[in-house]
Scaffold this active site. Sequence first.
Site, PDB file in Angstrom:
ATOM      1  N   GLU A   1       0.735  -1.121  -0.516  1.00  0.00           N
ATOM      2  CA  GLU A   1      -0.570   0.217  -0.110  1.00  0.00           C
ATOM      3  C   GLU A   1       0.921   1.195  -0.226  1.00  0.00           C
ATOM      4  O   GLU A   1       2.113   1.235   0.447  1.00  0.00           O
ATOM      5  CB  GLU A   1      -0.949  -0.172   1.012  1.00  0.00           C
ATOM      6  CG  GLU A   1      -2.154   0.909   0.698  1.00  0.00           C
ATOM      7  CD  GLU A   1      -2.632  -0.293  -0.198  1.00  0.00           C
ATOM      8  OE1 GLU A   1      -3.150  -0.111  -0.918  1.00  0.00           O
ATOM      9  OE2 GLU A   1      -3.296  -1.584   0.579  1.00  0.00           O
ATOM     10  N   HIS A   2       0.090   2.353  -1.016  1.00  0.00           N
ATOM     11  CA  HIS A   2       1.074   3.589  -0.727  1.00  0.00           C
ATOM     12  C   HIS A   2       2.676   3.288  -1.410  1.00  0.00           C
ATOM     13  O   HIS A   2       3.194   4.180  -1.316  1.00  0.00           O
ATOM     14  CB  HIS A   2       1.157   4.063   0.074  1.00  0.00           C
ATOM     15  CG  HIS A   2      -0.210   4.527   0.156  1.00  0.00           C
ATOM     16  ND1 HIS A   2      -0.438   6.062  -0.082  1.00  0.00           N
ATOM     17  CD2 HIS A   2      -0.710   4.462   1.589  1.00  0.00           C
ATOM     18  CE1 HIS A   2      -1.719   6.185   0.621  1.00  0.00           C
ATOM     19  NE2 HIS A   2      -2.088   5.620   0.856  1.00  0.00           N
ATOM     20  N   THR A   3       3.080   2.447  -2.308  1.00  0.00           N
ATOM     21  CA  THR A   3       3.986   2.156  -2.654  1.00  0.00           C
ATOM     22  C   THR A   3       4.350   1.945  -4.060  1.00  0.00           C
ATOM     23  O   THR A   3       5.341   2.398  -5.092  1.00  0.00           O
ATOM     24  CB  THR A   3       4.699   0.386  -2.079  1.00  0.00           C
ATOM     25  OG1 THR A   3       3.824  -0.540  -3.266  1.00  0.00           O
ATOM     26  CG2 THR A   3       4.893   0.412  -0.926  1.00  0.00           C
TER      27      THR A   3
ATOM     28  N   SER B   1     -11.243   0.514  -5.931  1.00  0.00           N
ATOM     29  CA  SER B   1     -10.934   1.679  -7.258  1.00  0.00           C
ATOM     30  C   SER B   1     -11.687   1.631  -8.558  1.00  0.00           C
ATOM     31  O   SER B   1     -11.782   1.192  -9.172  1.00  0.00           O
ATOM     32  CB  SER B   1      -9.705   0.393  -8.011  1.00  0.00           C
ATOM     33  OG  SER B   1      -8.873   0.372  -7.360  1.00  0.00           O
ATOM     34  N   SER B   2     -12.969   1.524  -7.310  1.00  0.00           N
ATOM     35  CA  SER B   2     -14.581   2.003  -8.539  1.00  0.00           C
ATOM     36  C   SER B   2     -14.091   2.963  -9.511  1.00  0.00           C
ATOM     37  O   SER B   2     -14.595   2.569 -10.930  1.00  0.00           O
ATOM     38  CB  SER B   2     -15.530   2.659  -7.385  1.00  0.00           C
ATOM     39  OG  SER B   2     -15.096   4.218  -7.208  1.00  0.00           O
ATOM     40  N   SER B   3     -13.226   3.830  -9.627  1.00  0.00           N
ATOM     41  CA  SER B   3     -12.878   4.615 -10.862  1.00  0.00           C
ATOM     42  C   SER B   3     -12.193   4.314 -11.576  1.00  0.00           C
ATOM     43  O   SER B   3     -12.568   4.326 -12.542  1.00  0.00           O
ATOM     44  CB  SER B   3     -12.389   5.766 -10.001  1.00  0.00           C
ATOM     45  OG  SER B   3     -10.561   5.467  -8.929  1.00  0.00           O
TER      46      SER B   3
ATOM     47  N   ASP C   1      -4.369   0.919  -9.627  1.00  0.00           N
ATOM     48  CA  ASP C   1      -5.258   0.112  -9.855  1.00  0.00           C
ATOM     49  C   ASP C   1      -5.864  -0.012 -10.635  1.00  0.00           C
ATOM     50  O   ASP C   1      -6.600  -0.870 -11.146  1.00  0.00           O
ATOM     51  CB  ASP C   1      -6.130   1.253  -8.954  1.00  0.00           C
ATOM     52  CG  ASP C   1      -5.729   1.856  -7.737  1.00  0.00           C
ATOM     53  OD1 ASP C   1      -5.720   0.733  -7.053  1.00  0.00           O
ATOM     54  OD2 ASP C   1      -6.520   2.277  -7.068  1.00  0.00           O
TER      55      ASP C   1
END
Length: 384
Positions: A33-35, A126-128, A172
Amino acid sequence: MGAQQVAERFTELYGARPEGVWAAPGRVNLIGEHTDYNDGFVMPFALPHQAVAAVSRRDDGLLRLHSADMEGGVVELRLDALAPGTDTAWTAYPAGVVWALREAGHELTGADVHLSSTVPAGAGLSSSAALEVVTALALNDLHGLDLPRWRLARLCQRAENVYVGAPTGIMDQTASACCEQGHALFLDTRDLSQRQIPFDLAAEGLRLLVVDTQVKHAHSGGEYGRRRAGCEKGAALLGVDALRDIPYDGLDAALGRLGDEEEVRRLVRHVVTENHRVERTIALLRSGDTRAIGPVLTEGHVSLRDDFRVSCPELDLVVDTALAHGALGARMTGGGFGGSAVVLTESAEVPSLTKALEEAFTAAEFTSPRVFEAVPSAGASRLL
């Protein structure tokens, strides 16, 4: 939600059958995460929840968009008027993809689009990206662009970064475009190399639950951008291109060189240790010791909570409650500040664990969470 249903609604809206129907999934990130915007490692897999799009080409320079999930009628945009920052509604995601394709030199003359999605919005799933990827895949097929999936993901990321204004990484969109059923995707976000890692929890008597806290988050908010800027500052202070370049066994030395930059120190520590957690998870899965990834997931949550500081009380409650009721591991997933957590548990414990989570949220006077099983699913595809 079926392809035929979406096609029929398209026909009602636009007066003709669509040229095709496509789908692209949301994703859950197992670890990493955040990588992704630090050139690091991530390990997402696709969910069965999808954005579905019925699409036809136009030749008059118009882009017409409609969503079954949003109030209002068809939104009409001119292709030559598409520009970053001009749209703050949901339409920015598919419109941004059209803009990005045109900016990359691909000749598009317009489209009619009807969208319907089962990916929960604001849940960190990650709906977008699903909206972006399904639009990109449809236009790629209809216009014969022959762009590879990784390239479509890159264009979708550009749409979100530049057109929408959300400073997200590449994970994503790549997950939505490239994941395979029954696998997690190991992605090196520097060179975009991919490996499909078998991930069949049910065969081992395990389940991975997604717990949507119902706390909405927005990637374009300032906190996400500040974390990214802090990581870039850390890389600059340490003289590397990205935090990916700090080896795990050199972390202590690197932190010592940051002096009194305490906030940057925390961000650097999380990114470097999180990359190491991805590598540990892959090693455990390959050795067949799947249950042992549970503590690694929990370590990731502690790091996101204490070093990166992107958790929230609801996410912490999910993790604490799950661990107290026998879960093998749990952590927040996604950008943070709300959204969802994942919980690794024995299959037999799912009913009691779900009940415990619901009761804990009620006792804390939080909105009741949405709990469902995360099943590794296929990436984007054409349905009709």
